[in-house]
Design an enzyme around this catalytic site. Structure first.
Site: not given
Ligand code: CIR
Length: 243
Positions: A148, A235
């Protein structure tokens, strides 16, 4: 939650350890003056802990986003009723895909990173939703291989970003003062400014020293286990100002 998505499988993370990291995070938010609304957990959607991804929130209203990953597609339905109870205006991305982790909100603009999770169509839809809320959006690229946009940057104050060297070259930050993460600590870039303190990964000791030298007060938080699921400090919460 331990079955959440991960780019590199380094083994199943320890539930109790993640729970401890999450508790430290909640405690730090409250200690720094944040009123916290905790959502119920969901076995069906293991990545739903990462509430930053399915929605965006502004004093003017909320925007429900859309995940490109089937494994996360139902998270928007979990969060929508909560947002409708809190915001008079709730908009939705109905085409294309956007993850909140790709969206950096600054004082006068919203920066949207194109990535494997955020498509051009989704980003353009988001710019339209932002305009409906009286906000502006700019679309930019995310470095190749980075999950991201905010894996690699955070806003420290109105004029300063904390950013990895590979993203610091982006034109999108040309008018910002940049504090660059040390080469060995890219994970520190996913920090968050909470009132007077910057929350930063506890293991990133060089970054913590750098931020302190630059005049920022820091809160060091453990996130080793959550990082096994590609999560970070931004997140695990959706943050907005109650105006
Ligand atoms: C994913 O791969 O979507 C989740 N395991 C981690 C998301 C992390 N989100 C973020 O950094 N905004």
């Amino acid at each position: 939650m331990v079955n959440g998505l991960r780019y590199t499988n380094t083994g199943i993370p320890c539930f109790n350890e993640i729970a401890r990291e999450h508790t430290s995070y909640l405690t730090a938010l409250k200690k720094n003056g944040v009123q916290v609304h905790l959502l119920p957990s969901s076995e069906r959607w293991p990545d739903s802990l990462f509430v930053e991804d399915p929605a965006l929130v502004f004093p003017q209203g909320a925007i429900i986003l859309r995940s490109i990953r089937e494994e996360r597609a139902g998270e928007r339905d979990l969060i929508e009723p909560v947002l409708r109870s809190k915001f008079a205006k709730v908009l939705e991305i109905d085409n294309g895909y956007v993850d909140g982790g790709d969206v950096l909100c600054t004082s006068d603009n919203v920066i949207i990173g194109l990535s494997s999770r955020t498509t051009q169509e989704g980003a353009e839809r988001l710019v339209k939703c932002l305009s409906n809320l009286g906000l502006s959006g700019t679309i930019t690229d995310t470095p190749h291989g980075v999950l991201h946009l905010k894996s690699d940057c955070s806003l420290l104050d109105e004029k300063t970003v904390f950013v990895t060297p590979r993203l610091a070259v982006s034109q999108v930050f040309k008018n910002y003062k940049k504090i660059i993460t040390p080469e060995t600590e890219y994970a520190a870039a996913n920090a968050i400014r909470i009132n007077s303190s910057v929350f930063v990964n506890k293991d990133c000791v060089k970054s913590i020293a750098l931020l302190k030298q630059s005049g920022f007060k820091t809160t060091a938080l453990p996130s080793t286990e959550i990082r096994k699921l590609d999560g970070g400090l931004s997140c695990m919460s959706l943050r907005w100002l109650n105006l």
